[in-house]
Design a protein around this motif. Structure first.
Motif, short mmCIF file in Angstrom:
data_model
loop_
_atom_site.label_atom_id
_atom_site.label_comp_id
_atom_site.label_asym_id
_atom_site.label_seq_id
_atom_site.Cartn_x
_atom_site.Cartn_y
_atom_site.Cartn_z
N ASN A 123 0.80 -1.11 0.10
CA ASN A 123 -0.13 -0.11 -0.12
C ASN A 123 0.91 1.26 -0.03
N ARG A 128 2.15 1.71 -3.51
CA ARG A 128 1.17 2.31 -4.22
C ARG A 128 0.91 3.85 -4.05
N ARG A 141 1.72 6.64 -6.73
CA ARG A 141 0.31 7.77 -7.22
C ARG A 141 1.03 9.22 -6.97
N ILE A 171 0.53 -3.27 -9.36
CA ILE A 171 0.21 -1.93 -8.70
C ILE A 171 0.55 -0.80 -9.65
N GLU A 231 -1.94 1.90 -11.55
CA GLU A 231 -1.91 3.24 -10.96
C GLU A 231 -1.71 4.06 -12.50
#
Length: 395
Positions: A10, A13, A17, A76, A80
């Protein structure tokens, strides 16, 4: 089986982002949001931004100059990019020829070509399909006859994506016409500026120039541009096609299409109960596909990332859902989608719905996604793989 992302995943990610938000040029992002064509300079600019961060080659190990990510990190990263939306690194370079050179190339080829592939100093294209060899690729007839330190190549390649932008082509040729189909094929690298090579555009139904026919008339190719042994190209081709199909579910892309459909429907007043019901149905199907993707990724972790025939499920359903989302987008636009634009047409300032420039890009997206059932392995081929490799049915 725990299919949740870890805290580390996470955090990764969030890092990806934030990087995209900070570094993606605004003009490129605007084109991606409205599904407008990117110029060659747009694509090169973004890939070099990614390469400067070490992220242009997400599937490459560190030994080749890549980030050395595992399957979940690669998923991931692409998710994104698709949801931002931002351009993917050029697949012909980083997902196809790069892994081929890294796995089968000579040491000299690796040292010379891999850095240029990553930085898009050389744009590559794929010369596989022919007029009589599409799904049955092993039926190819383009010939290469060896004369001393060169091959003389004659034939035609079809549906060559972005060949008009390319500097080099990786291709399959027949070097032994007497052997069985798969046994007489060789993998060559051809300079697109070679005498005797010509490119003819094929305009697709969305009004854009993405694919081409390539004609080879006595094109001379140095033997040094062969990858692997003569007549052993089929093994390389199977390896390459496996990489081509990696990540082809493109769940993030479907989510982005669906978000755009909802936004358009809100402008046009098409967001009635039936529209909302269809949105919900697609969202449920996407969640099911995402869970399936997680299961495949978990299996790759446990089995050293060996190819999983179940990935064909991802391809088939992923395409179905992208097509469904594009159909919903077309439904939301209604008659405003009729004036479809060409490849580099400027947004129409007199477009319907004041301040809106989206209408003319909706139909082209819908049209071109019909081809997604074919490229990367036709749906019928994927179903055969599933029948034989997963269900155990006879060939």
């Amino acid at each position: 089986m725990d299919l949740r992302f870890t805290d580390e995943e996470n955090a990764f990610r969030a890092e990806v982002r934030a990087f995209i938000r900070a570094k993606l040029p605004a003009d490129i992002h605007a084109k991606m949001l409205e599904h407008r064509s990117l110029t060659k300079d747009d694509v090169v600019t973004w890939q070099r931004i990614l390469n400067a961060r070490g992220w242009a080659t997400p599937s490459w190990p560190k030994a080749w100059g890549g980030p050395g990510w595992d399957a979940v990190q690669r998923y991931i990263f692409l998710d994104e990019l698709h949801q931002a939306p931002a351009p993917e690194p050029v697949s012909f370079n980083v997902s196809m020829i790069g892994p081929v050179i890294g796995t089968f190339g000579s040491e000299e080829q690796k040292q010379r070509l891999l850095p240029r592939i990553a930085n898009l100093d050389d744009w590559w294209c794929q010369g596989f399909s022919e007029p009589g060899a599409g799904s049955d690729l092993a039926a190819l007839s383009t010939s290469a006859v060896r004369e001393g330190d060169e091959y003389v190549v004659n034939g035609t390649k079809m549906w060559q994506g972005m060949g008009h932008r390319a500097d080099w082509m990786f291709t399959l040729v027949r070097t032994d016409p007497t052997a069985k189909k798969q046994a007489g094929i060789t993998f060559l690298l051809i300079d697109m500026k070679s005498p005797g090579l010509s490119v003819q555009p094929i305009m697709t139904i969305d009004g854009r120039h993405e694919v081409n026919s390539v004609f080879l008339d006595k094109v001379r190719v140095p033997v040094a541009n062969r990858v692997g042994d003569e007549n052993k190209g089929w093994d390389i081709a199977k390896f390459l096609l496996g990489n081509e199909r990696t990540g082809i579910a493109r769940i993030g892309m479907s989510k982005q299409l669906l978000r755009r459909a909802k936004k358009i429907a809100a402008e046009t007043g098409a967001d009635d109960a039936d529209f909302k019901l269809r949105c919900a149905e697609i969202e449920v199907e996407l969640k099911a596909l995402e869970i399936t993707q997680m299961r495949v990724l978990a299996g790759m972790k446990e089995h050293s990332e060996k190819p999983d025939p179940r990935s064909s499920i991802l391809k088939v359903r992923g395409v179905d859902l992208r097509q469904s989302a594009s159909e919903l987008m077309l439904r939301a636009a209604g008659p405003y989608a009729l004036p479809a634009e060409g490849e580099y047409d400027e947004p129409n300032p007199d477009a319907p719905l004041a301040g809106s420039t989206w209408g003319s890009t909706i139909a082209p997206v819908y049209y071109i996604l019909r081809a997604a059932s074919i490229y990367g392995g036709a749906t019928e081929v994927q179903k055969n793989i599933l029948a034989q490799s997963v269900l155990g049915l006879p060939k």
